[in-house]
Design a protein around this motif. Structure first.
Motif, PDB file in Angstrom:
ATOM      1  N   ILE A 264      -0.915  -0.207  -3.549  1.00  0.00           N
ATOM      2  CA  ILE A 264      -2.070  -0.365  -2.966  1.00  0.00           C
ATOM      3  C   ILE A 264      -1.688  -1.562  -1.297  1.00  0.00           C
ATOM      4  N   HIS A 265      -2.187  -0.712  -0.572  1.00  0.00           N
ATOM      5  CA  HIS A 265      -1.784  -1.525   0.714  1.00  0.00           C
ATOM      6  C   HIS A 265      -3.243  -2.865   1.108  1.00  0.00           C
ATOM      7  N   VAL A 266      -2.923  -4.305   0.813  1.00  0.00           N
ATOM      8  CA  VAL A 266      -3.995  -4.654   1.606  1.00  0.00           C
ATOM      9  C   VAL A 266      -4.137  -5.248   2.414  1.00  0.00           C
ATOM     10  N   ARG A 267      -4.189  -5.434   3.576  1.00  0.00           N
ATOM     11  CA  ARG A 267      -4.278  -5.422   4.788  1.00  0.00           C
ATOM     12  C   ARG A 267      -5.342  -6.730   5.141  1.00  0.00           C
ATOM     13  N   ARG A 268      -5.188  -7.936   5.128  1.00  0.00           N
ATOM     14  CA  ARG A 268      -5.735  -9.146   5.425  1.00  0.00           C
ATOM     15  C   ARG A 268      -5.479 -10.331   6.753  1.00  0.00           C
TER      16      ARG A 268
END
Length: 403
Positions: A264-268
């Motif tokens: 999972i790639h979580v760009r914040r």
């Protein structure tokens, strides 16, 4: 004592039969050597080799350029000339530009001259290589805020698709030197010409080097029109799959240790931007992103995609330690930092780290992105990734009950 000179005889002395035989054997040997190398192109003066198959060049060694080889040069830094030369964009932005330039080299059937270093945006780097002296020269600052292109990409692997050389290579220096001898046939400095013109018009196509003055905005603006699908020669996955061998090898070791996993790639961090309107109200270009990338909402979103108990590999630019810990109630969590014994001797900057994490995510059984980019993509949010210029009030609650 004076040395007496013998008077010269006007009649030539006969040559020794042994000397004549030696010269004849040497001449035959030279002809045999030349014939084994392949056809010679005397007209261009490039080399004895007429095609790539005629020569065997050891990996990572300087190679001679071939008689039929022509070159495409876009500049010594990615996106320069362009508005991002000083600001230095992130890896994804620079890869869009690099892919555009490589596509043009493919279209023109030319060897691409790649910048030897890539600028590292300090926002995207925490590996400690950007501490600079105030008295440093511009070149010293550039060296400190950049990394070698061959530390990111495998140029030999890339050259299987399109020939690539670095702009600090011996080959490129030889090409530049020879281009000066060719005069008007050496280098064409191009601005504003279309790819078709560069390929079809003889004043460009016959040039040894095309020096492309790219868009003043950024390189990838040359490929901005993606409506013409036939113009797209390389998929987005091309450059990620061209990662350097040490990055690929490290990613393989980590994937083996992960076993059966979901990524999972979580760009914040860089996307959670807000600004106040004239009434003092916060607005965001991605109004649901902050909400949708929080652990409680992630658990809800992925529940139908990832069964409980699975290993969840998380790649994110979230800086708060333990931010994703609540996900551990349902999944086994894994981060690249769990594999420091593998990474510490390989990773020198965050661009390398992201490229390695990207390889791990690409190898996952299921991959969940932050933004939905394709019809079949799984994503955490429904907000569009592209900048819509539509600043909206952020939403932090979920309508209705349940997931």
């Amino acid at each position: 004592m004076a040395i007496q000179r013998l008077p010269r005889s006007k009649q030539k002395q006969p040559r020794s039969p042994i000397l004549l035989l030696t010269l004849l054997i040497a001449a035959i040997g030279i002809l045999f050597l030349l014939s084994s190398l392949g056809p010679i192109n005397y007209g261009t003066g490039f080399s004895l080799f007429s095609s790539a198959k005629d020569m065997v060049v050891p990996k990572n060694r300087p190679r001679p350029y071939r008689a039929s080889e022509k070159f495409l040069y876009w500049g010594d830094r990615i996106d320069c000339p362009g508005k991002h030369c000083d600001s230095c964009e992130g890896l994804g932005h620079q890869e869009s530009s690099l892919r555009c330039a490589i596509e043009e080299a493919m279209f023109l059937n030319r060897t691409f001259v790649m910048p030897s270093r890539m600028c590292i945006n300090p926002i995207h780097n925490t590996k400690g290589i950007l501490h600079q002296s105030e008295n440093a020269t511009s070149e010293e600052r550039w060296a400190a805020s950049s990394c070698g292109m061959d530390s990111l990409y495998d140029l030999d692997l890339m050259s299987d698709t399109v020939p690539v050389i670095l702009d600090n290579s011996e080959t490129w220096h030889e090409v530049l030197s020879f281009s000066m001898k060719l005069g008007s046939r050496g280098i064409a400095h191009v601005a504003g010409a279309s790819r078709s013109d560069l390929k079809e018009k003889s004043r460009y196509s016959n040039m040894l080097v095309i020096n492309r003055t790219a868009s003043p905005l950024s390189w990838f603006m040359e490929c901005k029109d993606r409506n013409n699908r036939s113009a797209i020669m390389l998929p987005y996955s091309f450059l990620p799959s061209m990662a350097s061998k040490k990055l690929r090898d490290s990613a393989e070791k980590i994937k083996e240790l992960l076993g059966d996993y979901v990524a999972i790639h979580v760009r914040r961090g860089d996307k959670l931007k807000t600004r106040k309107d004239r009434y003092g109200v916060d607005r965001s270009l991605h109004p649901h992103l902050d909400r949708d990338t929080r652990p409680e909402f992630i658990l809800c979103r992925i529940s139908t995609w990832v069964p409980p108990g699975h290993t969840l590999f998380i790649a994110s630019n979230e800086r708060k330690p333990g931010f994703f810990s609540p996900l551990a109630v349902r999944y086994k969590l894994a981060y690249s930092s769990n594999y420091s014994s593998i990474l510490d001797t390989v990773i020198e900057n965050n661009y390398q780290l992201f490229m390695l994490e990207r390889l791990i995510m690409m190898g996952a059984k299921t991959f969940i992105k932050t933004f939905k980019e394709g019809d079949t993509d799984l994503s955490l949010t429904d907000d569009p990734k592209k900048n819509t210029k539509n600043w909206q009030i952020p939403v932090y609650t979920r309508a209705g009950k349940g997931c």
